[in-house]
Design an enzyme around this catalytic site. Structure first.
Site, PDB file in Angstrom:
ATOM      1  N   ARG A 147       0.814  -1.224   0.000  1.00 37.32           N
ATOM      2  CA  ARG A 147       0.000   0.000   0.000  1.00 37.32           C
ATOM      3  C   ARG A 147       0.843   1.267   0.000  1.00 37.32           C
ATOM      4  O   ARG A 147       0.360   2.339  -0.361  1.00 37.32           O
ATOM      5  CB  ARG A 147      -1.007  -0.022   1.161  1.00 37.32           C
ATOM      6  CG  ARG A 147      -2.193  -0.947   0.908  1.00 37.32           C
ATOM      7  CD  ARG A 147      -3.156  -0.938   2.086  1.00 37.32           C
ATOM      8  NE  ARG A 147      -2.547  -1.446   3.280  1.00 37.32           N
ATOM      9  CZ  ARG A 147      -2.597  -2.713   3.686  1.00 37.32           C
ATOM     10  NH1 ARG A 147      -3.266  -3.594   2.972  1.00 37.32           N
ATOM     11  NH2 ARG A 147      -1.997  -3.100   4.783  1.00 37.32           N
ATOM     12  N   GLU A 151       3.966  -9.630  15.713  1.00 40.36           N
ATOM     13  CA  GLU A 151       3.315 -10.089  16.940  1.00 40.36           C
ATOM     14  C   GLU A 151       3.688 -11.557  17.201  1.00 40.36           C
ATOM     15  O   GLU A 151       4.043 -11.937  18.310  1.00 40.36           O
ATOM     16  CB  GLU A 151       1.809  -9.946  16.755  1.00 40.36           C
ATOM     17  CG  GLU A 151       1.082  -9.708  18.046  1.00 40.36           C
ATOM     18  CD  GLU A 151      -0.399  -9.488  17.785  1.00 40.36           C
ATOM     19  OE1 GLU A 151      -0.757  -9.102  16.661  1.00 40.36           O
ATOM     20  OE2 GLU A 151      -1.169  -9.710  18.730  1.00 40.36           O
TER      21      GLU A 151
END
Ligand code: AMP
Length: 174
Positions: free
Chosen positions: A61, A98
């Site tokens: 993006r 994460e």
């Protein structure tokens, strides 16, 4: 356009791509011609007189506005990509997610020590991605690095990881 209407144009998708993540979907803002040109102009104008020679966009993006900003600043565009996508010799940088690790790559001949670099991504969350991108750009010995985001998630405090080493500007904050 005021910043509140701009923020409303960014769609919120709960539990995407996994439970507990509230995904900010920038495509709902980019699809409107007036909003898309407003965002592009606001960011480009901010960096207009800073002597930027290269805009580095982070896959995928970060390519959308990154290339427009590069065009408006008369700068070159450099992609930072996921592993195995760039065809020539690359530098690689791994960073912690994460759960587990991810890697980003840049072509070894993409930048020079005298480049003034603006790194762009659509969104700053925890700062892991931009941290790896900054490490890649620093391999070239460039002295001045800016980092820009369309959206910053303030509550994740990603900016704290990078504000010492680069100058940061985000157009909207949540
Ligand atoms: P981070 O490394 O945590 O700063 O995450 C930044 C990258 O992940 C950016 O390239 C974003 O496109 C994407 N991302 C992370 N969290 C979100 C979110 N809540 N909404 C949209 N994109 C996100």
């Amino acid at each position: 356009m005021d910043i509140n209407s701009l923020k409303k144009s960014i769609r919120n998708i709960p539990d995407f791509p996994k439970p507990g993540i509230h995904f900010k979907d920038v495509t709902s803002a980019y699809q409107d011609a007036k909003i898309f040109s407003f965002i592009s102009d606001e960011i480009s104008t901010y960096y207009m007189n800073k002597g930027i020679t290269k805009v580095v966009g982070i896959e995928s993006r970060g390519f959308i506005l990154g290339s427009i900003i590069a065009y408006k600043l008369n700068a070159g565009f450099i992609p930072i990509r996921k592993p195995g996508k760039l065809p020539s010799e690359v530098y690689s940088q791994s960073y912690e997610l994460e759960y587990g690790f991810d890697t980003l790559e840049i072509h070894q001949d993409a930048l020079y020590p005298n480049d003034i670099v603006l790194i762009h991504d659509d969104l700053l969350a925890t700062g892991g991605t931009i941290g790896a991108a900054i490490d890649l750009v620093k391999k070239f010995g460039t002295t001045k690095i800016y980092a820009n985001f369309f959206v910053e998630l303030d509550f994740l405090k990603g900016v704290q990881k990078i504000e010492g080493s680069v100058e940061v500007m985000s157009l909207v904050h949540f």
